[in-house]
Write a protein that holds these residues in place. Sequence first.
Motif, PDB file in Angstrom:
ATOM      1  N   LEU A 120      41.014  45.805  41.504  1.00  0.00           N
ATOM      2  CA  LEU A 120      41.344  45.086  40.269  1.00  0.00           C
ATOM      3  C   LEU A 120      41.325  45.960  39.016  1.00  0.00           C
ATOM      4  O   LEU A 120      41.953  45.621  38.024  1.00  0.00           O
ATOM      5  N   GLY A 121      40.577  47.057  39.074  1.00  0.00           N
ATOM      6  CA  GLY A 121      40.330  47.813  37.854  1.00  0.00           C
ATOM      7  C   GLY A 121      39.180  47.173  37.098  1.00  0.00           C
ATOM      8  O   GLY A 121      38.574  46.202  37.564  1.00  0.00           O
ATOM      9  N   TYR A 122      38.881  47.713  35.924  1.00  0.00           N
ATOM     10  CA  TYR A 122      37.791  47.169  35.109  1.00  0.00           C
ATOM     11  C   TYR A 122      38.253  45.923  34.354  1.00  0.00           C
ATOM     12  O   TYR A 122      39.439  45.787  34.049  1.00  0.00           O
ATOM     13  N   PRO A 123      37.308  45.023  34.009  1.00  0.00           N
ATOM     14  CA  PRO A 123      37.694  43.893  33.158  1.00  0.00           C
ATOM     15  C   PRO A 123      38.088  44.421  31.778  1.00  0.00           C
ATOM     16  O   PRO A 123      37.439  45.320  31.253  1.00  0.00           O
ATOM     17  N   ILE A 124      39.179  43.876  31.222  1.00  0.00           N
ATOM     18  CA  ILE A 124      39.631  44.298  29.890  1.00  0.00           C
ATOM     19  C   ILE A 124      39.552  43.152  28.890  1.00  0.00           C
ATOM     20  O   ILE A 124      39.986  43.289  27.753  1.00  0.00           O
ATOM     21  N   SER A 125      39.014  42.006  29.333  1.00  0.00           N
ATOM     22  CA  SER A 125      38.773  40.883  28.427  1.00  0.00           C
ATOM     23  C   SER A 125      37.528  40.169  28.923  1.00  0.00           C
ATOM     24  O   SER A 125      37.055  40.419  30.028  1.00  0.00           O
ATOM     25  N   GLU A 126      37.046  39.275  28.096  1.00  0.00           N
ATOM     26  CA  GLU A 126      36.053  38.315  28.555  1.00  0.00           C
ATOM     27  C   GLU A 126      36.832  37.125  29.108  1.00  0.00           C
ATOM     28  O   GLU A 126      38.054  37.073  29.010  1.00  0.00           O
ATOM     29  N   GLU A 127      36.123  36.159  29.664  1.00  0.00           N
ATOM     30  CA  GLU A 127      36.767  34.927  30.103  1.00  0.00           C
ATOM     31  C   GLU A 127      37.329  34.236  28.856  1.00  0.00           C
ATOM     32  O   GLU A 127      36.670  34.169  27.826  1.00  0.00           O
ATOM     33  N   LEU A 128      38.569  33.734  28.930  1.00  0.00           N
ATOM     34  CA  LEU A 128      39.152  33.023  27.797  1.00  0.00           C
ATOM     35  C   LEU A 128      40.024  31.885  28.291  1.00  0.00           C
ATOM     36  O   LEU A 128      40.350  31.814  29.480  1.00  0.00           O
ATOM     37  N   ARG A 134      40.952  28.780  32.638  1.00  0.00           N
ATOM     38  CA  ARG A 134      40.029  29.866  32.267  1.00  0.00           C
ATOM     39  C   ARG A 134      40.585  31.119  32.906  1.00  0.00           C
ATOM     40  O   ARG A 134      40.820  31.148  34.113  1.00  0.00           O
ATOM     41  N   VAL A 135      40.831  32.157  32.121  1.00  0.00           N
ATOM     42  CA  VAL A 135      41.404  33.382  32.669  1.00  0.00           C
ATOM     43  C   VAL A 135      40.568  34.583  32.261  1.00  0.00           C
ATOM     44  O   VAL A 135      39.830  34.538  31.273  1.00  0.00           O
ATOM     45  N   GLN A 136      40.682  35.646  33.050  1.00  0.00           N
ATOM     46  CA  GLN A 136      40.071  36.912  32.687  1.00  0.00           C
ATOM     47  C   GLN A 136      41.009  38.018  33.148  1.00  0.00           C
ATOM     48  O   GLN A 136      41.526  37.994  34.265  1.00  0.00           O
ATOM     49  N   TYR A 137      41.229  38.976  32.238  1.00  0.00           N
ATOM     50  CA  TYR A 137      42.120  40.094  32.529  1.00  0.00           C
ATOM     51  C   TYR A 137      41.335  41.303  33.023  1.00  0.00           C
ATOM     52  O   TYR A 137      40.274  41.626  32.489  1.00  0.00           O
ATOM     53  N   PHE A 138      41.914  41.948  34.027  1.00  0.00           N
ATOM     54  CA  PHE A 138      41.438  43.228  34.550  1.00  0.00           C
ATOM     55  C   PHE A 138      42.566  44.216  34.304  1.00  0.00           C
ATOM     56  O   PHE A 138      43.667  43.814  33.933  1.00  0.00           O
ATOM     57  N   GLN A 139      42.326  45.500  34.530  1.00  0.00           N
ATOM     58  CA  GLN A 139      43.395  46.468  34.289  1.00  0.00           C
ATOM     59  C   GLN A 139      44.633  46.175  35.146  1.00  0.00           C
ATOM     60  O   GLN A 139      45.750  46.371  34.693  1.00  0.00           O
ATOM     61  N   LEU A 143      42.962  37.056  36.685  1.00  0.00           N
ATOM     62  CA  LEU A 143      42.396  35.972  37.486  1.00  0.00           C
ATOM     63  C   LEU A 143      42.390  34.701  36.649  1.00  0.00           C
ATOM     64  O   LEU A 143      42.154  34.743  35.437  1.00  0.00           O
ATOM     65  N   GLU A 144      42.628  33.572  37.311  1.00  0.00           N
ATOM     66  CA  GLU A 144      42.711  32.283  36.631  1.00  0.00           C
ATOM     67  C   GLU A 144      41.883  31.261  37.402  1.00  0.00           C
ATOM     68  O   GLU A 144      41.961  31.203  38.620  1.00  0.00           O
ATOM     69  N   VAL A 145      41.095  30.457  36.677  1.00  0.00           N
ATOM     70  CA  VAL A 145      40.389  29.349  37.304  1.00  0.00           C
ATOM     71  C   VAL A 145      41.010  28.060  36.775  1.00  0.00           C
ATOM     72  O   VAL A 145      40.985  27.789  35.570  1.00  0.00           O
ATOM     73  N   HIS A 146      41.622  27.306  37.690  1.00  0.00           N
ATOM     74  CA  HIS A 146      42.269  26.042  37.347  1.00  0.00           C
ATOM     75  C   HIS A 146      41.357  24.905  37.768  1.00  0.00           C
ATOM     76  O   HIS A 146      40.840  24.901  38.878  1.00  0.00           O
TER      77      HIS A 146
END
Length: 174
Positions: A120-128, A134-139, A143-146
């Motif tokens: 995935l690479g490192y996380p580049i955001s917090e959960e938003l 709810r999503v979080q970006y990695f490099q 990822l998305e939580v529905h």
Amino acid sequence: HHEVYYPITGYSVGGGFLDFFEKWGGVPVFGYPRGEEIREGGKTVQYFQKARFEYYPELAGTPYQVQLGLLALESTRGRAFPKVEAFDSTPEKVFFPQTGHSLQGPFLKFFQEHGGVDVLGYPISEELLEGGARVQYFQRMRLEVHTPTTGPARLEIGNLGDAYLEARGLLKLP
């Protein structure tokens, strides 16, 4: 050179890309192939619904000969994701000094179970919150939580491969 053909899209995955694909979760993680292998930016790549696979011949024979392209990093260029203050990691919440972001909950669990930084690479955001999820970006991935109105929340991987191809007019759906 073995390969797997996916009639649903009309494309195959083979060789080192197939090994990586199967090792790290196959269709549920990466989606279906959206084309055959092509040369792009001087390297061999293949697009999937959720990722771009890249082959590095100079790393042949190492676990890093196939890597995911930095699609999430590319797709969020120009966006500023506020970093968090450093903290001591626990089993429930992990801080990454490399990017100044943290992981917890379903995002941390998926990260730990699906190859971590290598995939995935490192996380580049917090959960938003984005588009009701709810999503979080990695490099390399998003990822998305529905949370449906009925039933349990489910984690999905964003279709960044499709979005990248679509933005360039290259997405060919069967």
